[in-house]
Design a protein around this motif. Structure first.
Motif: not given
Length: 337
Positions: A25, A27-29, A39, A89, A223-224, A227, A231
């Motif tokens: 994955d 995506s953002s973290s 994001v 995301d 969105f996932k 996320v 968030r």
């Protein structure tokens, strides 16, 4: 639907899961220094989704205190793949195209209705084709498994026809438009801005459109699920920024259309035609859409009807409860509910 098409469709639907199993994955973290990554929101060529550039260009993300990276995908199906495999995301995508990954166990949440297609998706045909029934035996191009494929099948069904009655050709919208313009197809199913270009340059006409099926094609921010859980504050800021941009668009239409036309690499006149083919949703209309109902103004109703239709075509697996897809908390807060 032929066995070959079903096989292709199965491969298409399984690709996100295969890729998901084989990659991490990205995506953002939370970064190692405690600073959150941007994001990432994916979008494709569609009038309503270009509005994300208005949010960005007018500084509304920054105003609401959220760091967002917009990622443009010229080919819509690539954006679907990016979300399903965790490369982004969120994605701007139709309700119809969200049901397949949901049925495969990919956890997603729709948090916002950007717009509804109201003429923005259409079967564009040669001038001598008078009706949908006249497509019998004709070559018709659109992308397998997408919402425009669904629109085509719906138009055929409403006229007592099946896909086997036409010469169906699987093409992305990027190829289906030029194919029509170049005379390689009798009709193509397209969305804006490809639709207007095909009508103008291919000397064609709109034979059937989403105006004939109001509410069938909602366009969403999806969105996932992870996320949304990790968030929620950032998602609320994104939704609030979207609605502020929507107000700006309504108050400064000429300036906004000129800005967005530049992003879409088209003329303001043509881009306005695209915007006229959709209905942008206010916070209040969003709240209504997320409320259970008995017609296509309700996302739940639309999802159940669309899922049943797609299941009948072996395009999605069964979905026990479509409501797991919808998270109305963000639009409710935006609307002061």
């Amino acid at each position: 639907m032929t066995k070959f098409m079903k096989m292709c469709l199965t491969v298409l639907m399984l690709m996100p899961l295969i890729a998901l199993a084989g990659c991490g994955d990205n995506s953002s973290s939370a970064a190692g220094d405690g600073k959150k990554d941007p994001v990432t929101i994916a979008l494709s060529p569609w009038p309503g989704w270009y509005m994300w550039y208005l949010v960005e260009e007018k500084g509304f993300f920054e105003k609401h205190g959220v760091d967002v990276k917009l990622q443009f995908f010229p080919v819509y199906s690539d954006s679907l793949q990016a979300l399903a495999t965790g490369k982004v995301d969120a994605n701007s995508q139709t309700l119809s195209d969200t049901l397949a990954p949901l049925s495969k166990g990919i956890k997603l949440k729709a948090v916002l209705v950007n717009d509804n297609s109201f003429g923005g998706d259409a079967i564009v045909s040669k001038m001598d084709i008078a009706s949908v029934k006249d497509l019998k035996g004709k070559t018709v191009a659109t992308e397998l498994g997408t919402v425009d494929h669904l629109l085509l099948l719906t138009a055929l069904a409403e006229n007592g026809m099946k896909e086997s009655d036409i010469n169906y050709v699987n093409m992305t919208v990027n190829d289906a438009g030029p194919a029509f313009i170049g005379g390689q197809s009798d009709a193509s199913v397209l969305w804006e801005p490809f639709q207007t270009k095909a009508v103008k340059e291919g000397k064609g006409k709109v034979l059937f459109s989403s105006k004939d099926t109001p509410g069938l094609i909602p366009d969403l921010l999806v969105f996932k699920e992870s996320v949304v859980k990790d968030r929620p504050e950032d998602i609320q800021k994104i939704v609030d920024a979207w609605f502020e941009a929507l107000t700006y668009f309504q108050n400064h239409p000429e300036e906004a259309i000129e800005l967005l036309a530049k992003q879409a690499e088209t003329t303001p006149e043509d881009f306005k035609l695209g915007m006229d083919s959709i209905k942008l949703f206010t916070p209040e209309e969003n709240v209504q859409a997320f409320t259970a109902g008995s017609d296509y103004t309700s996302l739940k109703f639309t999802a159940e009807k669309t899922a049943k239709f797609l299941q009948g075509l072996d395009m999605v697996d069964s979905i026990d409860d479509v409501t797991i897809l919808f998270d109305p908390q963000f639009v409710q807060k935006a609307a002061g509910k």
